[in-house]
Write a protein that holds these residues in place. Structure first.
Motif, PDB file in Angstrom:
ATOM      1  N   GLN A 260      18.989  21.130  58.152  1.00  0.00           N
ATOM      2  CA  GLN A 260      17.777  20.369  57.874  1.00  0.00           C
ATOM      3  C   GLN A 260      16.905  20.345  59.124  1.00  0.00           C
ATOM      4  O   GLN A 260      17.307  19.791  60.162  1.00  0.00           O
ATOM      5  CB  GLN A 260      18.108  18.940  57.444  1.00  0.00           C
ATOM      6  N   ALA A 261      15.750  20.947  59.013  1.00  0.00           N
ATOM      7  CA  ALA A 261      14.778  20.943  60.094  1.00  0.00           C
ATOM      8  C   ALA A 261      13.898  19.703  59.964  1.00  0.00           C
ATOM      9  O   ALA A 261      13.765  19.145  58.872  1.00  0.00           O
ATOM     10  CB  ALA A 261      13.939  22.211  60.047  1.00  0.00           C
ATOM     11  N   PRO A 262      13.263  19.270  61.041  1.00  0.00           N
ATOM     12  CA  PRO A 262      12.409  18.080  60.977  1.00  0.00           C
ATOM     13  C   PRO A 262      11.333  18.210  59.914  1.00  0.00           C
ATOM     14  O   PRO A 262      10.626  19.219  59.840  1.00  0.00           O
ATOM     15  CB  PRO A 262      11.793  18.018  62.385  1.00  0.00           C
ATOM     16  N   GLY A 263      11.233  17.202  59.062  1.00  0.00           N
ATOM     17  CA  GLY A 263      10.212  17.189  58.029  1.00  0.00           C
ATOM     18  C   GLY A 263      10.483  18.085  56.840  1.00  0.00           C
ATOM     19  O   GLY A 263       9.628  18.234  55.963  1.00  0.00           O
ATOM     20  N   LYS A 264      11.667  18.674  56.798  1.00  0.00           N
ATOM     21  CA  LYS A 264      11.995  19.584  55.698  1.00  0.00           C
ATOM     22  C   LYS A 264      13.239  19.112  54.965  1.00  0.00           C
ATOM     23  O   LYS A 264      13.994  18.269  55.449  1.00  0.00           O
ATOM     24  CB  LYS A 264      12.193  21.004  56.232  1.00  0.00           C
ATOM     25  N   GLU A 265      13.444  19.678  53.786  1.00  0.00           N
ATOM     26  CA  GLU A 265      14.630  19.355  53.008  1.00  0.00           C
ATOM     27  C   GLU A 265      15.862  20.055  53.594  1.00  0.00           C
ATOM     28  O   GLU A 265      15.752  21.026  54.333  1.00  0.00           O
ATOM     29  CB  GLU A 265      14.435  19.792  51.555  1.00  0.00           C
ATOM     30  N   ARG A 266      17.011  19.532  53.216  1.00  0.00           N
ATOM     31  CA  ARG A 266      18.263  20.157  53.642  1.00  0.00           C
ATOM     32  C   ARG A 266      18.566  21.326  52.707  1.00  0.00           C
ATOM     33  O   ARG A 266      18.604  21.151  51.476  1.00  0.00           O
ATOM     34  CB  ARG A 266      19.397  19.129  53.622  1.00  0.00           C
ATOM     35  N   ASP A 267      18.778  22.489  53.272  1.00  0.00           N
ATOM     36  CA  ASP A 267      18.999  23.706  52.498  1.00  0.00           C
ATOM     37  C   ASP A 267      20.310  24.372  52.880  1.00  0.00           C
ATOM     38  O   ASP A 267      20.749  24.283  54.034  1.00  0.00           O
ATOM     39  CB  ASP A 267      17.865  24.714  52.729  1.00  0.00           C
ATOM     40  N   MET A 268      20.868  25.101  51.940  1.00  0.00           N
ATOM     41  CA  MET A 268      22.093  25.835  52.222  1.00  0.00           C
ATOM     42  C   MET A 268      21.783  27.038  53.100  1.00  0.00           C
ATOM     43  O   MET A 268      20.820  27.762  52.857  1.00  0.00           O
ATOM     44  CB  MET A 268      22.776  26.281  50.941  1.00  0.00           C
ATOM     45  N   VAL A 269      22.634  27.249  54.077  1.00  0.00           N
ATOM     46  CA  VAL A 269      22.557  28.408  54.955  1.00  0.00           C
ATOM     47  C   VAL A 269      23.583  29.454  54.540  1.00  0.00           C
ATOM     48  O   VAL A 269      23.277  30.639  54.449  1.00  0.00           O
ATOM     49  CB  VAL A 269      22.809  27.975  56.420  1.00  0.00           C
ATOM     50  N   ALA A 270      24.803  29.019  54.291  1.00  0.00           N
ATOM     51  CA  ALA A 270      25.881  29.933  53.945  1.00  0.00           C
ATOM     52  C   ALA A 270      26.940  29.175  53.163  1.00  0.00           C
ATOM     53  O   ALA A 270      27.098  27.967  53.319  1.00  0.00           O
ATOM     54  CB  ALA A 270      26.500  30.551  55.185  1.00  0.00           C
ATOM     55  N   MET A 271      27.658  29.932  52.340  1.00  0.00           N
ATOM     56  CA  MET A 271      28.728  29.326  51.552  1.00  0.00           C
ATOM     57  C   MET A 271      29.911  30.272  51.473  1.00  0.00           C
ATOM     58  O   MET A 271      29.734  31.498  51.478  1.00  0.00           O
ATOM     59  CB  MET A 271      28.263  28.993  50.141  1.00  0.00           C
ATOM     60  N   LEU A 272      31.104  29.699  51.433  1.00  0.00           N
ATOM     61  CA  LEU A 272      32.324  30.467  51.239  1.00  0.00           C
ATOM     62  C   LEU A 272      33.079  29.824  50.090  1.00  0.00           C
ATOM     63  O   LEU A 272      33.320  28.615  50.109  1.00  0.00           O
ATOM     64  CB  LEU A 272      33.160  30.462  52.527  1.00  0.00           C
ATOM     65  N   TRP A 273      33.445  30.634  49.112  1.00  0.00           N
ATOM     66  CA  TRP A 273      34.207  30.091  47.981  1.00  0.00           C
ATOM     67  C   TRP A 273      35.316  31.054  47.598  1.00  0.00           C
ATOM     68  O   TRP A 273      35.299  32.235  47.944  1.00  0.00           O
ATOM     69  CB  TRP A 273      33.293  29.787  46.791  1.00  0.00           C
ATOM     70  N   HIS A 274      36.285  30.537  46.857  1.00  0.00           N
ATOM     71  CA  HIS A 274      37.479  31.291  46.545  1.00  0.00           C
ATOM     72  C   HIS A 274      37.580  31.551  45.050  1.00  0.00           C
ATOM     73  O   HIS A 274      37.225  30.700  44.241  1.00  0.00           O
ATOM     74  CB  HIS A 274      38.717  30.522  47.001  1.00  0.00           C
ATOM     75  N   ALA A 275      38.071  32.731  44.733  1.00  0.00           N
ATOM     76  CA  ALA A 275      38.408  33.042  43.355  1.00  0.00           C
ATOM     77  C   ALA A 275      39.852  32.629  43.113  1.00  0.00           C
ATOM     78  O   ALA A 275      40.620  32.464  44.053  1.00  0.00           O
ATOM     79  CB  ALA A 275      38.239  34.536  43.102  1.00  0.00           C
ATOM     80  N   PRO A 276      40.215  32.436  41.843  1.00  0.00           N
ATOM     81  CA  PRO A 276      41.601  32.067  41.551  1.00  0.00           C
ATOM     82  C   PRO A 276      42.622  33.074  42.078  1.00  0.00           C
ATOM     83  O   PRO A 276      43.776  32.714  42.295  1.00  0.00           O
ATOM     84  CB  PRO A 276      41.617  32.000  40.014  1.00  0.00           C
ATOM     85  N   SER A 277      42.184  34.304  42.297  1.00  0.00           N
ATOM     86  CA  SER A 277      43.090  35.343  42.769  1.00  0.00           C
ATOM     87  C   SER A 277      43.303  35.301  44.265  1.00  0.00           C
ATOM     88  O   SER A 277      43.953  36.183  44.809  1.00  0.00           O
ATOM     89  CB  SER A 277      42.503  36.717  42.411  1.00  0.00           C
ATOM     90  N   ASP A 278      42.751  34.308  44.957  1.00  0.00           N
ATOM     91  CA  ASP A 278      42.880  34.152  46.403  1.00  0.00           C
ATOM     92  C   ASP A 278      41.883  35.002  47.173  1.00  0.00           C
ATOM     93  O   ASP A 278      41.873  34.989  48.394  1.00  0.00           O
ATOM     94  CB  ASP A 278      44.305  34.475  46.878  1.00  0.00           C
ATOM     95  N   THR A 279      41.058  35.741  46.475  1.00  0.00           N
ATOM     96  CA  THR A 279      39.948  36.426  47.129  1.00  0.00           C
ATOM     97  C   THR A 279      38.867  35.404  47.464  1.00  0.00           C
ATOM     98  O   THR A 279      38.687  34.440  46.718  1.00  0.00           O
ATOM     99  CB  THR A 279      39.375  37.488  46.182  1.00  0.00           C
ATOM    100  N   PHE A 280      38.170  35.631  48.556  1.00  0.00           N
ATOM    101  CA  PHE A 280      37.055  34.736  48.850  1.00  0.00           C
ATOM    102  C   PHE A 280      35.759  35.520  48.944  1.00  0.00           C
ATOM    103  O   PHE A 280      35.742  36.726  49.184  1.00  0.00           O
ATOM    104  CB  PHE A 280      37.298  33.921  50.125  1.00  0.00           C
ATOM    105  N   TYR A 281      34.666  34.795  48.738  1.00  0.00           N
ATOM    106  CA  TYR A 281      33.341  35.397  48.722  1.00  0.00           C
ATOM    107  C   TYR A 281      32.427  34.580  49.617  1.00  0.00           C
ATOM    108  O   TYR A 281      32.692  33.405  49.910  1.00  0.00           O
ATOM    109  CB  TYR A 281      32.790  35.412  47.295  1.00  0.00           C
ATOM    110  N   THR A 282      31.326  35.218  50.025  1.00  0.00           N
ATOM    111  CA  THR A 282      30.355  34.531  50.864  1.00  0.00           C
ATOM    112  C   THR A 282      28.952  34.727  50.332  1.00  0.00           C
ATOM    113  O   THR A 282      28.653  35.710  49.656  1.00  0.00           O
ATOM    114  CB  THR A 282      30.407  35.021  52.320  1.00  0.00           C
ATOM    115  N   TYR A 283      28.115  33.759  50.645  1.00  0.00           N
ATOM    116  CA  TYR A 283      26.698  33.801  50.300  1.00  0.00           C
ATOM    117  C   TYR A 283      25.907  33.415  51.543  1.00  0.00           C
ATOM    118  O   TYR A 283      26.344  32.541  52.311  1.00  0.00           O
ATOM    119  CB  TYR A 283      26.394  32.814  49.171  1.00  0.00           C
ATOM    120  N   TYR A 284      24.748  34.057  51.722  1.00  0.00           N
ATOM    121  CA  TYR A 284      23.863  33.717  52.835  1.00  0.00           C
ATOM    122  C   TYR A 284      22.435  33.574  52.330  1.00  0.00           C
ATOM    123  O   TYR A 284      21.982  34.357  51.487  1.00  0.00           O
ATOM    124  CB  TYR A 284      23.902  34.802  53.912  1.00  0.00           C
ATOM    125  N   ALA A 285      21.752  32.611  52.874  1.00  0.00           N
ATOM    126  CA  ALA A 285      20.322  32.510  52.610  1.00  0.00           C
ATOM    127  C   ALA A 285      19.631  33.734  53.202  1.00  0.00           C
ATOM    128  O   ALA A 285      20.075  34.289  54.217  1.00  0.00           O
ATOM    129  CB  ALA A 285      19.770  31.235  53.235  1.00  0.00           C
TER     130      ALA A 285
END
Length: 131
Positions: free
Chosen positions: A39-64
């Motif tokens: 969250q930058a001054p005067g701005k909304e809080r936004d996602m930068v990156a995410m890591l999540w897991h599949a049921p198979s134990d694989t993980f994935y990533t997302y980036y803005a």
């Protein structure tokens, strides 16, 4: 009790690097959805990156788009720690950076990017990039 706490923020010149850490406890860290927001001054809080897991134990990533190719999200399950490696920093990266988790998840298989999807947050760490 679920707990996440960020560290590693600071001041750096443009082009420099920082690594943020998020230590976690009280939930199944190795399968939970984890995210970094800012969250930058005067701005909304936004996602930068995410890591999540599949049921198979694989993980994935997302980036803005704004950080793609410069930031890397990763985790060390042995240390229950999430990282955000930030390279080629720009003044527009200046913000408070937050670690968040949806501690209710395990292998969700879903990329979710809104604040409401996460139930536990750290207190934030300041990153300042000067030109």
């Amino acid at each position: 009790q679920v707990h996440v706490m960020e560290s590693g923020g600071g001041s750096v010149q443009a082009g420099g690097s920082l690594r943020l850490s998020c230590t976690a406890s009280g939930f199944a860290f190795n399968g939970a959805d984890m995210g970094w927001f800012r969250q930058a001054p005067g701005k909304e809080r936004d996602m930068v990156a995410m890591l999540w897991h599949a049921p198979s134990d694989t993980f994935y990533t997302y980036y803005a788009d704004s950080v793609k190719g410069r930031f890397t999200i990763s985790q060390d399950n042995a240390k229950n720690t999430l990282y955000l490696q930030m390279n080629s920093l720009k003044p527009e990266d200046t913000a408070i950076y937050y670690c968040a988790t949806d501690s209710r998840t395990y292998g969700s298989g879903r990329c979710r990017r809104t604040e409401d999807d996460f139930d536990s947050w750290g207190q934030g760490t300041q990153v300042t990039v000067s030109s």
